[in-house]
Motif scaffolding. Structure first.
Motif, PDB file in Angstrom:
ATOM      1  N   SER A 272       0.808  -1.225   0.000  1.00  0.00           N
ATOM      2  CA  SER A 272       0.000   0.000   0.000  1.00  0.00           C
ATOM      3  C   SER A 272       0.842   1.276   0.000  1.00  0.00           C
ATOM      4  O   SER A 272       0.308   2.374  -0.065  1.00  0.00           O
ATOM      5  CB  SER A 272      -0.922   0.017   1.223  1.00  0.00           C
ATOM      6  N   LYS A 273       2.176   1.131   0.053  1.00  0.00           N
ATOM      7  CA  LYS A 273       3.025   2.326   0.113  1.00  0.00           C
ATOM      8  C   LYS A 273       2.884   3.161  -1.165  1.00  0.00           C
ATOM      9  O   LYS A 273       2.795   2.619  -2.256  1.00  0.00           O
ATOM     10  CB  LYS A 273       4.478   1.883   0.303  1.00  0.00           C
ATOM     11  N   SER A 274       2.874   4.474  -0.995  1.00  0.00           N
ATOM     12  CA  SER A 274       2.689   5.364  -2.147  1.00  0.00           C
ATOM     13  C   SER A 274       4.022   5.817  -2.727  1.00  0.00           C
ATOM     14  O   SER A 274       5.021   5.946  -2.012  1.00  0.00           O
ATOM     15  CB  SER A 274       1.874   6.589  -1.724  1.00  0.00           C
ATOM     16  N   GLY A 275       4.038   6.044  -4.040  1.00  0.00           N
ATOM     17  CA  GLY A 275       5.240   6.551  -4.707  1.00  0.00           C
ATOM     18  C   GLY A 275       6.226   5.463  -5.088  1.00  0.00           C
ATOM     19  O   GLY A 275       7.369   5.735  -5.412  1.00  0.00           O
ATOM     20  N   VAL A 276       5.750   4.205  -5.064  1.00  0.00           N
ATOM     21  CA  VAL A 276       6.663   3.070  -5.270  1.00  0.00           C
ATOM     22  C   VAL A 276       6.539   2.482  -6.670  1.00  0.00           C
ATOM     23  O   VAL A 276       5.465   2.448  -7.259  1.00  0.00           O
ATOM     24  CB  VAL A 276       6.367   1.962  -4.221  1.00  0.00           C
ATOM     25  N   TYR A 277       7.670   2.021  -7.192  1.00  0.00           N
ATOM     26  CA  TYR A 277       7.735   1.283  -8.456  1.00  0.00           C
ATOM     27  C   TYR A 277       8.044  -0.178  -8.098  1.00  0.00           C
ATOM     28  O   TYR A 277       9.172  -0.517  -7.741  1.00  0.00           O
ATOM     29  CB  TYR A 277       8.837   1.904  -9.321  1.00  0.00           C
ATOM     30  N   TRP A 278       7.001  -1.011  -8.131  1.00  0.00           N
ATOM     31  CA  TRP A 278       7.142  -2.409  -7.694  1.00  0.00           C
ATOM     32  C   TRP A 278       7.728  -3.288  -8.783  1.00  0.00           C
ATOM     33  O   TRP A 278       7.403  -3.124  -9.963  1.00  0.00           O
ATOM     34  CB  TRP A 278       5.776  -2.989  -7.290  1.00  0.00           C
ATOM     35  N   SER A 279       8.564  -4.224  -8.356  1.00  0.00           N
ATOM     36  CA  SER A 279       9.034  -5.286  -9.251  1.00  0.00           C
ATOM     37  C   SER A 279       9.054  -6.583  -8.463  1.00  0.00           C
ATOM     38  O   SER A 279       8.825  -6.568  -7.248  1.00  0.00           O
ATOM     39  CB  SER A 279      10.435  -4.966  -9.785  1.00  0.00           C
ATOM     40  N   TRP A 280       9.316  -7.684  -9.162  1.00  0.00           N
ATOM     41  CA  TRP A 280       9.293  -9.005  -8.511  1.00  0.00           C
ATOM     42  C   TRP A 280      10.580  -9.759  -8.803  1.00  0.00           C
ATOM     43  O   TRP A 280      11.111  -9.708  -9.924  1.00  0.00           O
ATOM     44  CB  TRP A 280       8.090  -9.824  -9.002  1.00  0.00           C
ATOM     45  N   ASN A 281      11.075 -10.476  -7.796  1.00  0.00           N
ATOM     46  CA  ASN A 281      12.237 -11.352  -7.982  1.00  0.00           C
ATOM     47  C   ASN A 281      11.826 -12.604  -8.748  1.00  0.00           C
ATOM     48  O   ASN A 281      10.641 -12.874  -8.916  1.00  0.00           O
ATOM     49  CB  ASN A 281      12.781 -11.779  -6.610  1.00  0.00           C
TER      50      ASN A 281
END
Ligand code: NDP
Length: 315
Positions: A272-281
């Motif tokens: 739920s954190k804002s301003g994040v660019y998520w990726s996955w291992n």
């Protein structure tokens, strides 16, 4: 009550897989915002999304008028808006000449960035009004924003320059059809549009997160080598790209897995954190990725915001 989520481009690929993953939980009603009504209905049926868990609404991001009409139609439906997912995109890597949106913008940037820019700006009010505990606005990014991968550095690289082409209207007549003012290159136009998506997410975060509590996020779901995104590519590429991604870069993910990842960004309390660019291992655990220098340039983000506002008629 069920959460209410709009997903653009939910008629195929990542958008459809995400719609399915969310609808299956029974906790979400998915508004599939699509340019081809019949295709979207068929797609929803073909993957078995229960009828009561989705609604198809017409949206053509290549027309600002259509974006505004979509927002009106959505509001008249009386549904709340808890999460907005800007997912639709076009990719025209083999185009020799630029093509244009109804408003005369080069098609990739016009659809992927400007259409979504107007949509998310208009729907901010609806998100604000929602009483849902975790309101989110997600803009799908791409690997071109990653500095820590090989694939993020394959030419032609994204480069927005000083935005002179965009400021000129991106119309290929009075100005260039490319954001940086250069010669048309379809693959680069797509990458540029994705950098715009990531810059827009961060600018939304800076301007609205504190005041509204809405979380803004972007993500790179992995390389989904079999989606329609590569439909315009040469046949040999389409044949070799999936095994290349599976066995050489190991960046390959199935549509289903990618859909689960985006569904996490929509609904998982831990994301739920804002301003994040998520990726996955490779083992499918999520992490906060670093963006490239250009995709995290806050001065450029501000300028892009101002120029885009003018082009879509918000300023
Ligand atoms: P698809 O081509 O399968 O899906 C794109 C969707 O966008 C389709 O539903 C398409 O509609 C829709 N769309 C295109 N133009 C418009 C428009 N003018 N108005 C409304 N909808 C439109 O590709 P993907 O699923 O791969 O792409 C989804 C997202 O994932 C994109 O943002 C892409 O950049 C991103 N992405 C994809 C990766 C991959 O490896 N595939 C990797 C990283 C990011 P229609 O069905 O009518 O054609």
């Amino acid at each position: 009550r069920k959460g209410s989520v709009i997903i653009t481009g939910a008629s195929s690929g990542l958008g459809l897989a995400t719609a399915k993953a969310l609808a299956e939980t029974g906790k979400w009603h998915v508004i599939m915002a699509c340019r081809n009504f019949l295709k979207a209905e068929k797609a929803a049926k073909s993957v078995g999304i229960p009828k009561e868990n989705y609604t198809v609404m017409h949206l053509d991001l290549a027309s600002l008028e259509s974006v505004r009409q979509f927002v009106d139609t959505f509001r008249r439906s009386g549904r709340p808006l808890d999460v907005l997912v800007c997912n639709a995109a076009v990719y025209l890597p083999t185009a020799k000449e630029p093509t244009f949106t109804a408003d005369g913008f080069e098609l990739s940037v016009g659809t992927n960035h400007l259409g979504h820019f107007l949509l998310s700006r208009l729907l901010l009010d609806d998100l604000k009004q929602s009483d849902y505990p975790q309101k989110r606005c997600i803009i799908v990014g791409s690997i071109t924003g990653n500095t820590n991968t090989l694939a993020g550095n394959v030419p032609p690289k994204a480069n927005l320059g000083d935005l002179r082409g965009l400021a000129g209207g991106l119309n290929g007549v009075g100005s260039s059809s490319m954001i940086d003012g250069g010669e048309f290159d379809g693959a680069k136009a797509y990458k540029d549009s994705k950098v715009c998506n990531m810059l827009t997410m961060q600018e939304l975060h800076r301007r609205y997160h504190e005041e509204t509590g809405i979380s803004f996020a972007s993500l790179y779901p992995g390389c989904i080598a079999e989606t329609g995104l590569f439909r315009e590519h040469v046949p040999l590429f389409r044949l070799l790209f999936p095994p290349f991604q599976k066995y050489i870069t190991k960046g390959y993910v199935s549509e289903e897995e990618a859909g689960k990842r985006l569904a996490q960004v929509v609904s998982d309390p831990s994301l739920s954190k804002s301003g994040v660019y998520w990726s996955w291992n490779n083992n499918s655990s999520s992490f906060e990725n670093q963006l490239s220098k250009e995709a995290s340039d806050s001065e450029k983000a501000r300028k892009l915001w101002e120029v885009s506002e003018k082009l879509v008629g918000l300023a």
